[in-house]
Design an enzyme around this catalytic site. Structure first.
Site, PDB file in Angstrom:
ATOM      1  N   ASP A   1      49.116 -18.384  -3.080  1.00  0.00           N
ATOM      2  CA  ASP A   1      50.495 -18.375  -2.589  1.00  0.00           C
ATOM      3  C   ASP A   1      50.857 -19.722  -1.965  1.00  0.00           C
ATOM      4  O   ASP A   1      51.989 -20.197  -2.099  1.00  0.00           O
ATOM      5  CB  ASP A   1      50.677 -17.268  -1.546  1.00  0.00           C
ATOM      6  CG  ASP A   1      50.570 -15.881  -2.152  1.00  0.00           C
ATOM      7  OD1 ASP A   1      50.863 -15.745  -3.346  1.00  0.00           O
ATOM      8  OD2 ASP A   1      50.181 -14.943  -1.433  1.00  0.00           O
TER       9      ASP A   1
ATOM     10  N   LYS B   1      40.811 -17.209 -14.620  1.00  0.00           N
ATOM     11  CA  LYS B   1      40.681 -15.920 -15.302  1.00  0.00           C
ATOM     12  C   LYS B   1      41.987 -15.546 -16.003  1.00  0.00           C
ATOM     13  O   LYS B   1      41.985 -15.116 -17.158  1.00  0.00           O
ATOM     14  CB  LYS B   1      40.294 -14.841 -14.284  1.00  0.00           C
ATOM     15  CG  LYS B   1      40.198 -13.432 -14.844  1.00  0.00           C
ATOM     16  CD  LYS B   1      39.680 -12.476 -13.763  1.00  0.00           C
ATOM     17  CE  LYS B   1      39.581 -11.050 -14.278  1.00  0.00           C
ATOM     18  NZ  LYS B   1      40.911 -10.428 -14.504  1.00  0.00           N
TER      19      LYS B   1
END
Length: 368
Positions: free
Chosen positions: A159, A92
Site C-alpha cells: 500500500d 506471485k
C-alpha cells in the site's frame, strides 16, 4: 506476534455484491470525486467492489479528465485494468497473470512485457520483496534493489508503494524509474516500523537525502530541485567549505533558510579546499562534511563541487535566491549576475563575529 515480529495474519471478510442502485450511486460519487483529485488509485482486494465493468468505467472517467491511474491488482485477469498508467503486481501476482514463471530478472521482464502488450498498460512496477522493484515499460527496464535496513512488519508495504507512486504522479513526476526509486525508499521505511504504519514527508525527505549521499552517488541528482520548483517552492543556494562546522556556519545556514522553502548547499570538494585554504586543509573530508551538513534541519540538499567557485553548479541549480555572507560585495559573489538575470534575488547575511574555521585551527595549534 513474537516480540516485534509479525508471524501470522488472519483476515475474516465478507465479499461485497452490488445491486443496481448501489452500482449507479457508486459511479456517480466517483465521477464527482474525480473533479477534485490528481491521481486515481484502484486498490483491488478482490472483495467485489472493483468488478470488471466498474474498473473500466473508472479508468475511462479518469482518462476523460486527464488523471493518471495506478492499480494494485488482485484478479489474475489484467484486462480488467486495461488502460491503466501503472500497475504494481507482486512477484506471485505477476506470474499468475502472465502465465510465466518469474524466478529471474529476464523472466520478470518477459512477464511484464506480456502484460503491457496484452492489456494496454503503461508501466509495470513489480514488487519483489527483498529483491526490490522491477520497472518495465515498452522501452526501458530497471531493477532497483530493496532499500531496507531491518524488517519488523511487512504489513502495508505494498500500500505504501502504491500511495507513493500516486503522490508522485499527482505531483507531476513523469520518470518511471524515479517514481519507483522514491516508492522503494518509502517501502523500506515502513517495513522498519512496528505494526501497520505510514511514512511521513519528513522521513521520506531524509531518506532521499541519505540516498543522494550514499557511496553509489558521487554527484546528487538535481531531480529534487526541479520537483521543488515545479510545486512552487522557493529554492535557495549558498556555498562554502564548512571544514569544521561551527556556530557561525549554523547561524548563516539558519538565516539563509528563512529566505527560501528549500536550501541547497554547494560544498567545496577536497581538492577545491586545498587550493583555496592550503595543503593542510581540509581537516575533514568532503564526505564527512556533507554528512554533517545533511543532518541540519536548515539544509535540504548538499551538492559537492570541485571548481574554485560554485558558478557552474549555480547554473545547474538555477536557484530563486542566492545567499552569501555580508563580507562579500554582490559584484564579488560567484553566480550573482546569473541569478539576477533569471529574475532571482541575491541576499547578503551578516556573519557571527569571531567565528571561523581558520581561527579554530589556529587556536588548536597554539594550544598544541
Amino acid at each position: 506476534m513474537a516480540g516485534n515480529q509479525q508471524l501470522l495474519r488472519v483476515d475474516r471478510e465478507i465479499p461485497f455484491v452490488y445491486d443496481d442502485i448501489s452500482r449507479v450511486k457508486f459511479l456517480a460519487q466517483c465521477r464527482s470525486a474525480l473533479d477534485h483529485v490528481d491521481t486515481l488509485v484502484l486498490s483491488d482486494y478482490k472483495k467485489g467492489v472493483l468488478t470488471a465493468d466498474i474498473c473500466a468505467a473508472l479508468i475511462a472517467m479518469a482518462h476523460e479528465k486527464g488523471i493518471p491511474v495506478v492499480v494494485d491488482p488482485k484478479t489474475q485477469d489484467y484486462s480488467v485494468y486495461s488502460g491503466a498508467d501503472i500497475i504494481t503486481p507482486n512477484q506471485k501476482e505477476l506470474a499468475e497473470a502472465s502465465g510465466i514463471s518469474v524466478d529471474t530478472d529476464e523472466a520478470i521482464v518477459a512477464a511484464a512485457r506480456r502484460i503491457l502488450q496484452d492489456h494496454d498498460i503503461g508501466t509495470v512496477m513489480a514488487t519483489r520483496g527483498e529483491r526490490g522493484i522491477s520497472v518495465v515499460t515498452a522501452e526501458d527496464v530497471h531493477h532497483l534493489p530493496a532499500r531496507v535496513k531491518e524488517v519488523f512488519d511487512v504489513s502495508g508495504a505494498g500500500d505504501t508503494v502504491v500511495a507513493t507512486i500516486a503522490c508522485c504522479l499527482g505531483a507531476g513526476f513523469a520518470n518511471a524509474r524515479r517514481i519507483a526509486e522514491i516508492a522503494n525508499l518509502a517501502a523500506g521505511i515502513v517495513v522498519g516500523k512496528f505494526g501497520t504504519a505510514f511514512v511521513t514527508a519528513d522521513e521520506l525527505d531524509a531518506a532521499m537525502l541519505a540516498e543522494h549521499h550514499s557511496p553509489e552517488h558521487d554527484m546528487p541528482s538535481l531531480d529534487l530541485v526541479e520537483h521543488w520548483k515545479q510545486v512552487g517552492q522557493r529554492v535557495g543556494f549558498t556555498n562554502g567549505c564548512f571544514d569544521i562546522l561551527h556556530a557561525g556556519h549554523i547561524s548563516l545556514l539558519q538565516a539563509a533558510r528563512k529566505h527560501c522553502d528549500r536550501l541547497v548547499v554547494g560544498l567545496n570538494g577536497d581538492a577545491s579546499v586545498r587550493r583555496l585554504k592550503g595543503a593542510e586543509r581540509p581537516i575533514n573530508l568532503c564526505r564527512d562534511r556533507a554528512a554533517l551538513l545533511a543532518e541540519l534541519k536548515s539544509v535540504d540538499l548538499v551538492i559537492p563541487f570541485e571548481e574554485d567557485t560554485p558558478e557552474n553548479l549555480i547554473k545547474s541549480v538555477r536557484p530563486n535566491v542566492l545567499i552569501k555572507g555580508a563580507d562579500y560585495a554582490i559584484e564579488d559573489i560567484a553566480g550573482a549576475d546569473f541569478v539576477i538575470e533569471l529574475g532571482g534575488e541575491v541576499i547578503r547575511i551578516e556573519l557571527v563575529s569571531g567565528k571561523s574555521t581558520t581561527g579554530i585551527v589556529s587556536r588548536i595549534r597554539a594550544t598544541g
